[in-house]
Design a protein around this motif. Structure first.
Motif, short mmCIF file in Angstrom:
data_model
loop_
_atom_site.label_atom_id
_atom_site.label_comp_id
_atom_site.label_asym_id
_atom_site.label_seq_id
_atom_site.Cartn_x
_atom_site.Cartn_y
_atom_site.Cartn_z
N THR A 91 -14.94 5.03 17.74
CA THR A 91 -13.63 5.44 18.27
C THR A 91 -12.54 4.49 17.79
OG1 THR A 91 -14.91 5.96 20.24
CG2 THR A 91 -12.52 6.19 20.42
N VAL A 92 -12.84 3.20 17.88
CA VAL A 92 -11.84 2.21 17.44
C VAL A 92 -11.49 2.42 15.97
CG1 VAL A 92 -11.53 -0.26 16.93
CG2 VAL A 92 -12.39 0.48 19.15
N ASN A 93 -12.51 2.62 15.16
CA ASN A 93 -12.28 2.81 13.71
C ASN A 93 -11.41 4.03 13.44
OD1 ASN A 93 -13.61 0.61 12.96
ND2 ASN A 93 -15.41 1.64 12.11
N LYS A 94 -11.73 5.09 14.17
CA LYS A 94 -10.99 6.33 13.96
C LYS A 94 -9.51 6.14 14.29
CE LYS A 94 -11.57 10.91 15.41
NZ LYS A 94 -12.32 11.84 16.22
N ARG A 95 -9.28 5.47 15.44
CA ARG A 95 -7.89 5.26 15.84
C ARG A 95 -7.15 4.36 14.83
NH1 ARG A 95 -7.15 4.37 21.91
NH2 ARG A 95 -7.84 6.52 21.83
N ARG A 96 -7.91 3.36 14.39
CA ARG A 96 -7.29 2.43 13.44
C ARG A 96 -6.94 3.16 12.13
NH1 ARG A 96 -10.81 -2.53 13.04
NH2 ARG A 96 -10.10 -2.94 15.15
N ALA A 97 -7.86 4.03 11.71
CA ALA A 97 -7.61 4.79 10.47
C ALA A 97 -6.38 5.66 10.65
CB ALA A 97 -8.82 5.64 10.12
N ALA A 98 -6.27 6.28 11.83
CA ALA A 98 -5.12 7.15 12.09
C ALA A 98 -3.84 6.32 12.07
CB ALA A 98 -5.28 7.85 13.42
N ASP A 99 -3.93 5.12 12.72
CA ASP A 99 -2.76 4.23 12.73
C ASP A 99 -2.37 3.83 11.31
OD1 ASP A 99 -2.55 4.37 15.38
OD2 ASP A 99 -3.32 2.36 15.84
N ASP A 100 -3.40 3.48 10.52
CA ASP A 100 -3.13 3.09 9.12
C ASP A 100 -2.46 4.22 8.36
OD1 ASP A 100 -4.11 0.66 9.51
OD2 ASP A 100 -6.04 0.96 8.45
N ALA A 101 -3.02 5.43 8.55
CA ALA A 101 -2.47 6.59 7.83
C ALA A 101 -1.02 6.81 8.23
CB ALA A 101 -3.31 7.83 8.13
N LEU A 102 -0.76 6.67 9.54
CA LEU A 102 0.59 6.88 10.05
C LEU A 102 1.55 5.84 9.44
CD1 LEU A 102 2.14 8.68 12.04
CD2 LEU A 102 1.83 6.88 13.74
N ARG A 103 1.05 4.58 9.43
CA ARG A 103 1.88 3.52 8.88
C ARG A 103 2.15 3.77 7.39
NH1 ARG A 103 -1.11 -0.86 9.43
NH2 ARG A 103 -1.28 -0.50 11.65
N ASP A 104 1.07 4.17 6.69
CA ASP A 104 1.21 4.45 5.25
C ASP A 104 2.24 5.55 5.02
OD1 ASP A 104 -0.49 2.57 4.52
OD2 ASP A 104 -2.15 3.90 3.93
N SER A 105 2.10 6.60 5.81
CA SER A 105 3.00 7.74 5.59
C SER A 105 4.43 7.37 5.95
CB SER A 105 2.47 8.97 6.32
OG SER A 105 3.38 9.45 7.23
N GLU A 106 4.57 6.58 7.04
CA GLU A 106 5.92 6.14 7.42
C GLU A 106 6.55 5.30 6.32
OE1 GLU A 106 6.10 4.11 11.13
OE2 GLU A 106 6.26 5.99 12.26
N GLU A 107 5.69 4.43 5.77
CA GLU A 107 6.13 3.54 4.69
C GLU A 107 6.59 4.37 3.48
OE1 GLU A 107 6.35 0.32 5.05
OE2 GLU A 107 7.15 0.11 3.00
N LYS A 108 5.73 5.41 3.21
CA LYS A 108 6.00 6.26 2.06
C LYS A 108 7.35 6.98 2.25
CE LYS A 108 3.58 10.10 0.19
NZ LYS A 108 2.29 10.75 0.29
N TYR A 109 7.56 7.55 3.43
CA TYR A 109 8.81 8.28 3.67
C TYR A 109 10.01 7.35 3.67
CZ TYR A 109 6.30 12.57 4.23
OH TYR A 109 5.55 13.66 3.97
#
Ligand SMILES: Nc1ncnc2c1ncn2[C@@H]1O[C@H](COP(=O)(O)OP(=O)(O)OP(=O)(O)O)[C@@H](O)[C@H]1O
Ligand SMILES: [Mg+2]
Length: 593
Positions: free
Chosen positions: A74-92
């Motif tokens: 569960t922790v990994n999944k949430r962290r991956a989602a957070d990372d993806a969100l951060r990446d996408s925010e960074e990208k935009y």
């Protein structure tokens, strides 16, 4: 690679934590049994529990491991989602900050809630001042009105809107025209909560497009002028031949009748109308940049003096003021054509001053460089500048754009053909010069002309013949138009010459060969099908380098006449000509025999 390794270590560690916790439980339970049953020592409880204890401990171990790995997952999944969100925010964010367009969001009242750096740059405001600012603060009133309409529609339809000419006022007060794409910003329930927009600075694109448009227009205009020019030149040529026929016959009739003959005045009228027709073909030739035949180093002041004096005498309601430079450089021009230019400008000025007024004629030397060259598209160097100013009705800006177009006139039918300024423009251009107009409505008009200066001495004009001079000798008359040959033959015979006619260059050469030594003068047309005037001239001169040649034409292809004249042709006469003009030309050539 490193990230994965780290992740798997953490993953392992959570399972390990589970195993560790299970081990801890194992030890705790051993302690518990040790205290409950102290007959066995502690290590026996750790290492050799009974079967029930072993099972419970293994079960706990399993539970801890399963629980640990679930938590880890569960922790990994949430962290991956957070990372993806951060990446996408960074990208935009990177996209928003790196594109030229400015992105912004507002609430429903139009107060800015979010925007990108380029947005601040386009508006010229610092970020701190923009936050919370209403968009109306930096748009022009007209644009603000437009936005009210657009947002109302946007709210109704939900479809994005495009706003061209989104005019804003930058912080420094300058105006800039932008383009805006506007769309609705909805909350989680799908209810509108504001607007988002993309601002584009299109001034560069607009400028390039305008420039391209202008160039295309210029090219089209030039092509149009070129084709009308060719057409006009062709018409002038045919027309001049017809006029030559009429003029020749009228001249011959006038020779045979006395001035008290009932038809004398009528034939004189025919000559007058031929003259009017000739004026028209002259305008056409001027516009078509043809008709520049006799180029002589000339004092422009002299032509202005003579023509303006004549003009002032006939138009008493106009006061002519001249300010002509004493040291004016000479210009190499076809004097007849320059007179035509002046006359057109004077007549226009006179027509613009129906109540009377003043005409100012000024000449000056001018050296054109840098700025002028760009503005007037001429070669740098020495020029003679000539300005004609009137105090007439003036020309509005829209009309000014069209005045040099052929057949453009604001005058009623019969008063203007619209060829005056078109021919002025063509003549000045064909002389390597430039003409320019400045005018304000009801304030008068100024035309400025630049003609390239020449270092040559003024060529003396020989006085015009007053009486008709008769002569004798053999003339070879070459023209592809039978009508011109017929009338020409009769005219020459009237002047006392015997005539051998030829309808083509080839025929002329044959006649010339067989009659070598007997021919005193050749009168030759320039434009003929097959062998043209230029080639015929060269061949005739090859047979007899001394033979006198008078060139006659109603039209010339770009300086062809000038070239033949430069090759030693003895004279030029423009069709249609009168009997005394022909007599005078022949006399001039023959007297050097
Ligand atoms: N000095 C001037 N003052 C005011 N308007 C002028 C002046 N010169 C030219 N124009 C305007 O430019 C138009 C075109 O002039 P242009 O000489 O080519 O033709 P036109 O005078 O109308 O006819 P044409 O010269 O063939 O008799 C005129 O109809 C007039 O509207
Ligand atoms: Mg005119």
């Amino acid at each position: 690679m490193n990230k994965n390794k780290l992740k798997s270590t953490i993953m392992d560690s959570m399972v390990l934590t589970g195993i560790g916790l299970a081990g801890f439980y194992w030890v705790c339970e051993s302690f518990m049994y040790f205290f409950l049953a102290p007959e066995a020592n502690f290590f026996q409880h750790v290492l050799g529990p009974d079967i029930f204890q072993t099972w419970t401990r293994l079960l706990v171990l399993c539970l801890f491991v399963i629980f640990g790995s679930h938590v880890q997952y569960t922790v990994n999944k949430r962290r991956a989602a957070d990372d993806a969100l951060r990446d996408s925010e960074e990208k935009y964010r990177t996209i928003l900050e790196n594109i030229e367009e400015g992105y912004f969001e507002t609430d429903l009242e139009g107060n800015l809630t979010f925007f990108s750096d380029p947005f601040c740059k386009i508006l010229g405001y610092p970020r701190s001042q923009l936050l919370g600012m209403n968009t109306r603060k930096y748009t022009t009133p007209a644009t603000a009105e437009k936005i009210i309409r657009k947002t109302a529609r946007l709210k109704k339809t939900g479809r994005p809107e495009n706003v061209t000419d989104y005019d804003i006022i930058r912080k420094n007060g300058t105006n800039v025209a932008l383009e805006l794409s506007l769309s609705l910003l909805n909350d989680q329930n799908g209810q509108p909560m504001g607007y988002r927009g993309m601002l584009r600075d299109v001034s560069d694109r607009k400028r390039t497009e305008d420039e391209k448009h202008k160039l295309e227009n210029q090219l089209q205009q030039a092509q149009k002028m070129e084709s009308i020019g060719t057409l006009a030149g062709g018409i002038a040529h045919d027309f001049n031949n017809i006029l030559m026929g009429i003029q020749g016959n009228a001249s011959l009739m006038l020779l045979k009748i006395d001035s008290d003959h009932p038809n004398y005045e009528k034939v004189k009228n025919v000559e007058k109308y031929v003259q009017n027709g000739t004026e028209l073909t002259k305008q056409l030739l001027g516009f078509a940049r043809r008709g520049k035949y006799l180029i002589k180093a000339t004092d422009l002041n002299e032509i202005i003096d003579k023509s303006s004096a004549l003009f002032a005498r006939t138009r008493k309601e106009i006061q002519v003021h001249t300010d002509l430079s004493d040291e004016l450089w000479t210009v190499e021009v076809d004097r007849g054509q320059i007179e035509q230019v002046l006359l057109n400008l004077y007549v226009n000025a006179w027509q613009a001053m129906s109540e009377g007024g003043s005409l100012y004629l000024i000449t000056k030397n001018a050296i054109l460089d840098g700025n002028y060259i760009k503005a007037y598209k001429v070669e740098p160097g020495k020029y003679v500048k000539f300005t004609v100013s009137d105090t007439g009705e003036g020309i509005d800006k829209e009309t000014q754009k069209r005045i040099f177009e052929p057949f453009f006139t604001t005058k009623e039918m019969g008063r203007g053909t619209g060829l005056g300024l078109a021919s002025v423009y063509g003549i000045i251009k064909s002389h390597g010069g430039y003409i320019n107009v400045y005018s304000e409505k009801d304030r008068g008009t100024t035309f400025t002309i630049f003609l390239p200066a020449s270092g040559k001495e003024v060529a003396k004009e020989k006085g015009a013949a007053t009486a008709m001079i008769k002569g004798s000798g053999n003339v070879l008359l070459i023209d592809d138009e039978e009508m011109v040959v017929d009338v020409g033959r009769e005219l020459l015979q009237e002047l006392g010459y015997s005539v051998m006619p030829a309808l083509s260059g080839r025929e002329a050469i044959d006649i010339f060969r067989t009659n070598q030594g007997k021919i005193d003068l050749i009168i030759m047309d320039m434009i003929m099908p097959g062998m043209g005037g230029g080639e015929t001239f060269d061949r005739l001169r090859k047979i007899d380098p001394e033979i006198k040649v008078l060139l006659s034409s109603g039209y010339s292809i770009d300086g062809q006449a000038t070239k033949i004249l430069q090759r030693g042709c003895n004279g030029f006469i423009q069709k249609p000509f009168k009997l005394n003009q022909l007599a005078e030309k022949i006399q001039k050539i023959m007297e050097n025999r």
